[in-house]
Write an enzyme that holds these catalytic residues in place. Structure first.
Site, mmCIF file in Angstrom:
data_model
loop_
_atom_site.group_PDB
_atom_site.id
_atom_site.type_symbol
_atom_site.label_atom_id
_atom_site.label_comp_id
_atom_site.label_asym_id
_atom_site.label_seq_id
_atom_site.Cartn_x
_atom_site.Cartn_y
_atom_site.Cartn_z
ATOM 1 N N LYS A 226 0.863 -1.079 -0.167
ATOM 2 C CA LYS A 226 -0.111 0.019 0.085
ATOM 3 C C LYS A 226 0.805 1.411 0.084
ATOM 4 C CE LYS A 226 -4.521 -1.743 1.141
ATOM 5 N NZ LYS A 226 -5.608 -1.833 2.112
ATOM 6 N N ARG A 260 -4.245 -10.055 4.098
ATOM 7 C CA ARG A 260 -4.514 -9.959 2.742
ATOM 8 C C ARG A 260 -3.302 -9.579 2.248
ATOM 9 N NH1 ARG A 260 -6.175 -6.096 -0.981
ATOM 10 N NH2 ARG A 260 -7.810 -6.694 -2.547
HETATM 11 C C1 8Y4 Z 1 -0.671 -1.096 -4.007
HETATM 12 C C2 8Y4 Z 1 -1.228 -2.220 -3.800
HETATM 13 C C3 8Y4 Z 1 -1.542 0.002 -4.148
HETATM 14 C C4 8Y4 Z 1 -2.363 -2.298 -3.179
HETATM 15 C C5 8Y4 Z 1 -2.658 -0.037 -3.625
HETATM 16 C C6 8Y4 Z 1 -3.272 -1.199 -2.997
HETATM 17 C C7 8Y4 Z 1 -8.375 -3.903 1.505
HETATM 18 C C8 8Y4 Z 1 -9.291 -4.636 0.913
HETATM 19 C C9 8Y4 Z 1 -8.328 -3.555 -0.566
HETATM 20 C C10 8Y4 Z 1 -8.340 -3.895 2.870
HETATM 21 C C11 8Y4 Z 1 -10.161 -5.453 2.857
HETATM 22 C C12 8Y4 Z 1 -5.381 -2.072 -2.352
HETATM 23 C C13 8Y4 Z 1 -10.338 -4.872 -1.439
HETATM 24 C C14 8Y4 Z 1 -6.697 -1.810 -1.794
HETATM 25 N N1 8Y4 Z 1 -7.738 -3.105 0.430
HETATM 26 N N2 8Y4 Z 1 -10.143 -5.548 1.457
HETATM 27 N N3 8Y4 Z 1 -9.518 -4.448 -0.442
HETATM 28 N N4 8Y4 Z 1 -9.073 -4.627 3.485
HETATM 29 N N5 8Y4 Z 1 -11.071 -6.242 3.578
HETATM 30 N N6 8Y4 Z 1 -4.571 -1.258 -2.722
HETATM 31 O O1 8Y4 Z 1 -7.308 -3.348 3.365
HETATM 32 O O2 8Y4 Z 1 -4.971 -3.250 -2.021
HETATM 33 S S1 8Y4 Z 1 -7.832 -3.035 -2.310
#
Ligand code: 8Y4
Length: 280
Positions: A226, A260
């Site tokens: 993230k 996750r």
């Molecule tokens: C790089 C990698 C940049 C990942 C942004 C991201 C969560 C989630 C997401 C979470 C739950 C993400 C669907 C965002 N984050 N579901 N989902 N908890 N329950 N961004 O933290 O991975 S998507």
């Protein structure tokens, strides 16, 4: 702690790894898009699902909508076409819990009908009909905290006491679940790292993560790759594995039950060692 996910049971007495499988055309963050011009490439989906299971993931999180700011909005029909065939194809070949990352009632119902084991809703069942649809599936639900809406949530996140406010929101969603017929035993909390939070907010939540859920409610966390890691360490998205592993371990030490991640094998190794040290 055990969690009944349809026909499968998850043992939450040690942290479980949830592997990310995006079916959105614009997803680069998990290293692949399974979407080729005309539609979803089921072979690529199955290859990624097999990798997650081989590497020790016990849950696969499948989503058909991107919450990234600026992402194209997805229609209900598109989301159904991306998610439901993927869930069905994986479960025909693999014994794994499938989590559907959706806020859409029809996607919840149709995914459950083909064997999904968990509903992961970043909007915490706030869309019209979502509580009722989730209740009808009889599956566990993950309710996540978000301040604002996906497109604009990072513009100016503000809290007086981020830990107390996130906890109060999750408790309120638990009450809404119970009122809709989703028993407490089926609810999972998630602080929603990065969803309407700045770095200070995210760090405060992680520091006090133990206070975010009652002892009998499982905690799911998503920190993998993230932006907070990018900002705090000045790392591009493909350079965030060490930071992601550190945060996975810190979150496990502070009570996370489900983590996750994009990088399943590396996270499973880290959590094995963490368990050996902390659960001796
Ligand atoms: C790089 C990698 C940049 C990942 C942004 C991201 C969560 C989630 C997401 C979470 C739950 C993400 C669907 C965002 N984050 N579901 N989902 N908890 N329950 N961004 O933290 O991975 S998507």
């Amino acid at each position: 702690m055990k969690l009944l996910c349809g026909t499968r049971t998850l043992d939450l007495s040690r942290p479980q790894v949830m592997g990310i499988l995006n079916t959105t055309p614009d997803s680069f963050s998990d290293g692949g898009s399974y979407y080729a011009g005309g539609g979803l490439d089921i072979e690529l989906v199955l290859r990624r699902a097999e990798q997650i299971v081989r590497e020790g993931g016990t849950i696969i999180d499948i989503g058909g909508e991107s919450t990234r700011p600026g992402a194209a909005p997805v229609t209900e029909q598109q989301e159904l076409e991306r998610v439901v065939p993927a869930v069905e194809a994986i479960l025909q070949r693999m014994d794994v819990v499938i989590s559907v990352d959706t806020s859409t009632p029809s996607v919840m119902r149709e995914s459950a009908a083909v064997g999904a084991g968990l509903i992961n809703d970043v909007r915490a069942l706030t869309r019209p009909g979502a509580l009722e649809a989730a209740a009808a599936t009889e599956l566990p639900v993950c309710v996540m905290h978000m301040q604002g809406q996906p497109g604009t949530m990072q513009s100016k996140p503000e809290y007086t006491d981020v830990v107390a406010e996130v906890r109060a929101y999750l408790d309120q969603r638990l009450d809404a679940c119970i009122a809709a017929g989703i028993p407490r035993e089926r609810v999972i909390y998630d602080p929603g790292y990065g969803f309407g939070k700045n770095d200070e907010h995210n760090l405060a939540l992680l520091r006090s993560q133990q206070q975010l859920a009652p002892a009998d409610i499982p905690l799911l966390v998503g920190l993998s790759r993230k932006s907070m890691i990018g900002r705090l360490l000045e790392r591009e998205v493909d350079e965030r594995l060490p930071g992601s592993l550190a945060l996975a371990m810190l979150s496990a030490q502070r009570g996370a039950h489900i983590i996750r991640v994009h990088d399943v094998a590396a996270t499973v190794d880290v959590l094995k060692l963490q368990q050996m040290v902390d659960n001796s």
